[in-house]
Design a protein around this motif. Structure first.
Motif, short mmCIF file in Angstrom:
data_model
loop_
_atom_site.label_atom_id
_atom_site.label_comp_id
_atom_site.label_asym_id
_atom_site.label_seq_id
_atom_site.Cartn_x
_atom_site.Cartn_y
_atom_site.Cartn_z
N GLY A 271 0.82 -1.21 0.00
CA GLY A 271 0.00 0.00 0.00
C GLY A 271 0.85 1.26 0.00
O GLY A 271 0.54 2.23 -0.70
N ILE A 272 1.94 1.24 0.75
CA ILE A 272 2.85 2.39 0.78
C ILE A 272 3.50 2.59 -0.58
O ILE A 272 3.59 3.71 -1.08
N LEU A 273 3.95 1.50 -1.20
CA LEU A 273 4.57 1.60 -2.52
C LEU A 273 3.57 2.13 -3.55
O LEU A 273 3.91 3.00 -4.36
N LEU A 274 2.34 1.62 -3.51
CA LEU A 274 1.30 2.08 -4.42
C LEU A 274 1.02 3.57 -4.21
O LEU A 274 0.93 4.34 -5.17
N LEU A 275 0.91 3.97 -2.96
CA LEU A 275 0.65 5.37 -2.63
C LEU A 275 1.79 6.28 -3.11
O LEU A 275 1.54 7.33 -3.71
N LEU A 276 3.04 5.87 -2.86
CA LEU A 276 4.17 6.69 -3.32
C LEU A 276 4.18 6.82 -4.83
O LEU A 276 4.45 7.90 -5.37
N GLY A 277 3.88 5.73 -5.52
CA GLY A 277 3.84 5.78 -6.98
C GLY A 277 2.75 6.69 -7.49
O GLY A 277 2.96 7.48 -8.42
N LEU A 278 1.58 6.63 -6.88
CA LEU A 278 0.47 7.49 -7.32
C LEU A 278 0.72 8.95 -6.97
O LEU A 278 0.39 9.85 -7.75
N LEU A 279 1.30 9.20 -5.80
CA LEU A 279 1.58 10.58 -5.40
C LEU A 279 2.60 11.24 -6.34
O LEU A 279 2.60 12.45 -6.49
N GLY A 280 3.45 10.43 -6.96
CA GLY A 280 4.40 10.96 -7.92
C GLY A 280 3.75 11.58 -9.14
O GLY A 280 4.38 12.32 -9.88
N PHE A 281 2.47 11.28 -9.36
CA PHE A 281 1.73 11.84 -10.49
C PHE A 281 0.86 13.04 -10.09
O PHE A 281 0.13 13.57 -10.91
N LEU B 145 5.75 4.44 -12.16
CA LEU B 145 5.12 3.19 -12.60
C LEU B 145 5.74 1.97 -11.91
O LEU B 145 5.04 1.02 -11.59
N VAL B 146 7.05 2.00 -11.68
CA VAL B 146 7.72 0.91 -10.96
C VAL B 146 7.11 0.77 -9.57
O VAL B 146 6.80 -0.33 -9.11
N PHE B 147 6.91 1.89 -8.88
CA PHE B 147 6.32 1.84 -7.54
C PHE B 147 4.86 1.39 -7.59
O PHE B 147 4.43 0.58 -6.76
N VAL B 148 4.09 1.87 -8.55
CA VAL B 148 2.68 1.48 -8.66
C VAL B 148 2.58 -0.02 -8.95
O VAL B 148 1.82 -0.74 -8.30
N VAL B 149 3.35 -0.50 -9.92
CA VAL B 149 3.28 -1.91 -10.29
C VAL B 149 3.75 -2.79 -9.14
O VAL B 149 3.12 -3.82 -8.85
N SER B 150 4.84 -2.42 -8.47
CA SER B 150 5.30 -3.24 -7.35
C SER B 150 4.27 -3.23 -6.21
O SER B 150 4.07 -4.25 -5.54
N GLY B 151 3.59 -2.12 -6.00
CA GLY B 151 2.53 -2.09 -4.99
C GLY B 151 1.36 -2.98 -5.36
O GLY B 151 0.82 -3.71 -4.52
N LEU B 152 0.95 -2.95 -6.62
CA LEU B 152 -0.16 -3.81 -7.07
C LEU B 152 0.21 -5.29 -7.00
O LEU B 152 -0.60 -6.12 -6.58
N ILE B 153 1.43 -5.61 -7.40
CA ILE B 153 1.89 -7.00 -7.29
C ILE B 153 1.90 -7.43 -5.83
O ILE B 153 1.47 -8.54 -5.50
N GLY B 154 2.39 -6.56 -4.96
CA GLY B 154 2.42 -6.87 -3.54
C GLY B 154 1.03 -7.11 -2.96
O GLY B 154 0.83 -8.03 -2.18
N LEU B 155 0.07 -6.28 -3.34
CA LEU B 155 -1.30 -6.48 -2.84
C LEU B 155 -1.87 -7.80 -3.33
O LEU B 155 -2.57 -8.50 -2.58
N ALA B 156 -1.58 -8.15 -4.57
CA ALA B 156 -2.08 -9.42 -5.10
C ALA B 156 -1.41 -10.60 -4.40
O ALA B 156 -2.08 -11.58 -4.03
N LEU B 157 -0.10 -10.52 -4.20
CA LEU B 157 0.62 -11.63 -3.57
C LEU B 157 0.32 -11.75 -2.08
O LEU B 157 0.38 -12.85 -1.52
#
Length: 157
Positions: free
Chosen positions: A23-33, A67-79
């Motif tokens: 969630g933190i990785l996803l948030l950081l990636g989204l905040l970058g936009f 995008l690296v942060f968003v994708v790693s966050g989404l992968i993490g949530l799925a896993l």
């Protein structure tokens, strides 16, 4: 699964840690936009060291890096939905962020090899993420799934 390894939600602690980190990785990636949170937003490039955008005015970002942060966050949530997946996400993801930290140390800020881009504060972030994820993945999962007992392989006397 071990009872002591489960939180109130019925998930193992390693799964909860993986969900929080993801969630933190996803948030950081989204905040970058988000303009305003990302200073120099108009200077953001797709990749490379020439990106003038900085998340919180500190971490140099680009579209690729976000995008690296968003994708790693989404992968993490799925896993994190499964115990094994949470372990893999934290251990492998931690190792990958440590590699990213080494990459940041090996490249100079204004070098053409700095395609992600990374800067000094980003290096510290990657170091903290890498060690933190590895520690959580390895330390929280010791007893999870084994009920605290060691296995008893049939090939041991």
């Amino acid at each position: 699964m071990a009872r002591q390894a489960r939180g109130r939600t019925g998930r193992a602690r390693v799964q909860l840690a993986a969900m929080i980190i993801a969630g933190i990785l996803l948030l950081l990636g989204l905040l970058g936009f988000v303009p305003g949170i990302t200073t120099g937003y108009g200077e953001m490039t797709f990749a490379g060291h020439r990106s003038g955008a900085e998340l919180f005015g500190l971490f140099q970002v680009s579209i690729l890096r976000n995008l690296v942060f968003v994708v790693s966050g989404l992968i993490g949530l799925a896993l994190a939905r499964r115990l094994t997946g949470a372990r893999v996400f934290l251990a492998v993801g931690g190792a990958l962020y440590l590699l990213l930290w080494i990459y940041g140390l090996a490249t100079e800020d204004k070098s053409g090899a700095n395609w992600l881009p990374v800067n000094g504060p980003s290096d510290w972030l990657h170091l903290a993420l890498g060690f933190g994820m590895l520690a959580l993945g390895l330390l929280l999962s010791n007893a999870a799934g084994t009920d605290g007992r060691l296995d008893d392989p049939i090939d041991r006397p």
